[in-house]
Design a protein around this motif. Sequence first.
Motif, PDB file in Angstrom:
ATOM      1  N   ALA A 140       1.037  -1.438   0.249  1.00 40.09           N
ATOM      2  CA  ALA A 140       0.507  -0.331  -0.179  1.00 40.09           C
ATOM      3  C   ALA A 140       0.714   1.537   0.164  1.00 40.09           C
ATOM      4  O   ALA A 140       1.377   1.475   0.723  1.00 40.09           O
ATOM      5  CB  ALA A 140      -0.898  -0.013   0.885  1.00 40.09           C
ATOM      6  N   ARG A 141       0.316   2.091  -1.274  1.00 43.45           N
ATOM      7  CA  ARG A 141       1.198   3.793  -0.875  1.00 43.45           C
ATOM      8  C   ARG A 141       0.665   4.264   0.600  1.00 43.45           C
ATOM      9  O   ARG A 141       1.391   5.751   0.705  1.00 43.45           O
ATOM     10  CB  ARG A 141       0.631   3.975  -1.991  1.00 43.45           C
ATOM     11  N   ALA A 142      -0.813   4.192   0.826  1.00 41.94           N
ATOM     12  CA  ALA A 142      -1.360   5.002   2.072  1.00 41.94           C
ATOM     13  C   ALA A 142      -2.347   4.409   2.954  1.00 41.94           C
ATOM     14  O   ALA A 142      -2.790   3.064   2.414  1.00 41.94           O
ATOM     15  CB  ALA A 142      -2.207   6.418   1.484  1.00 41.94           C
TER      16      ALA A 142
ATOM     17  N   SER B 205      -4.508   0.554  -3.910  1.00 39.46           N
ATOM     18  CA  SER B 205      -2.814   1.518  -3.042  1.00 39.46           C
ATOM     19  C   SER B 205      -3.643   2.395  -1.188  1.00 39.46           C
ATOM     20  O   SER B 205      -1.925   3.041  -1.194  1.00 39.46           O
ATOM     21  CB  SER B 205      -2.768   2.641  -4.132  1.00 39.46           C
TER      22      SER B 205
ATOM     23  N   ASP C  82       6.194   0.285   6.348  1.00 40.69           N
ATOM     24  CA  ASP C  82       6.818   1.309   4.911  1.00 40.69           C
ATOM     25  C   ASP C  82       5.510   2.035   4.951  1.00 40.69           C
ATOM     26  O   ASP C  82       5.136   2.605   3.414  1.00 40.69           O
ATOM     27  CB  ASP C  82       7.391   0.303   3.718  1.00 40.69           C
ATOM     28  N   ILE C  83       5.309   2.543   5.321  1.00 37.58           N
ATOM     29  CA  ILE C  83       3.485   3.433   5.592  1.00 37.58           C
ATOM     30  C   ILE C  83       4.420   4.567   6.173  1.00 37.58           C
ATOM     31  O   ILE C  83       3.344   4.966   7.072  1.00 37.58           O
ATOM     32  CB  ILE C  83       2.531   3.565   5.267  1.00 37.58           C
TER      33      ILE C  83
ATOM     34  N   ARG D   5       1.909   9.759   4.963  1.00 32.77           N
ATOM     35  CA  ARG D   5       1.198   9.142   3.915  1.00 32.77           C
ATOM     36  C   ARG D   5       0.418   8.316   4.696  1.00 32.77           C
ATOM     37  O   ARG D   5      -0.322   7.450   4.492  1.00 32.77           O
ATOM     38  CB  ARG D   5       1.894   8.390   3.239  1.00 32.77           C
TER      39      ARG D   5
ATOM     40  N   ARG E 198      -2.137   9.634  -4.302  1.00 35.60           N
ATOM     41  CA  ARG E 198      -1.616   8.777  -4.828  1.00 35.60           C
ATOM     42  C   ARG E 198      -0.668   8.623  -5.670  1.00 35.60           C
ATOM     43  O   ARG E 198      -0.120   9.429  -6.217  1.00 35.60           O
ATOM     44  CB  ARG E 198      -2.726   7.842  -5.549  1.00 35.60           C
TER      45      ARG E 198
END
Length: 216
Positions: free
Chosen positions: A24-26, A53, A100-101, A105, A216
Motif C-alpha cells: 500500500a502507498r498510503a 493503493s 513502509d507507510i 502517507r 496516490r
Amino acid sequence: MTTDPNDPHAGALVLTNGALLKGARAAVLALHGRGAGARDILALTKVLDLGDSVAVVAPEAAGNTWYPYSFLAPLGRNEPYLSSALKLLDTLVTYLADHDIPAERVVLLGFSQGACLAAEYAARRARRWGGVVVLTGGLIGPDGTPHDYEGALDGTPVFLGAGDPDAHVPWTRVEETAAVFERLGAAVTMRRYPGMPHTVNEDEITAVQALLDGLR
C-alpha cells in the motif's frame, strides 16, 4: 479478556479494509464515534474509492467509547482512557511505519468522538501527516484550554466539517481547532453545514476522496 484499568484500550480489536498493507502507498487510520465500533467507521470508508493503493486501519475502543465524558470535560476526567487511546494510535502509527507507510502517507480520520481523538492526536504529535480529517469534532478540553502544542504540521492538509448547530460539538470549537491547526502550519479547509444533523454528508465524502487522491 481482562482489561487493564490503566490502559483500557490495550489489545484493541483492529479491523482493516482497502488495499493490503504490504504494497500500500498510503493508509487511513479511521476512528469511530462513541457507541459505535470499527465496523461502523469501515462502512463509511467503503464509499471511498481506495483503489489498490490505500489501506484502512480501524481500531475499536474498549466499551465502544474512547473516553467516558464529553470532549469538553476537564481533561483529567477522561483519564486514563484518553492517554490509552493516544498510546494505541502511537502503536498503530509505528505498525504502519514498519509496513513502509510513513506518517506523511497516513491520514488520520475520525467522526464525532473519533474526530476529536484524531484532532488531538494530530496536534500532540504534530508532524507532516498525509492528512487529518475531522468530521464533526474538535480539540479536546474545556473552554479556556490553552491548546499549546509543540512541533509543526508542515503543510498537512486538514479538513474540518460539521453541522451548526450540533448537539455535541459547538461550532466555536471547530473554529478554534482550525485556528490552532493553522498556527501549527497546516493547510486547513473548514466547512460549516447549517442545520446538518450529527452525520457525514456527501460534500465531506468528496473532500476526503480528493485528499486521498492527492496521496496516490
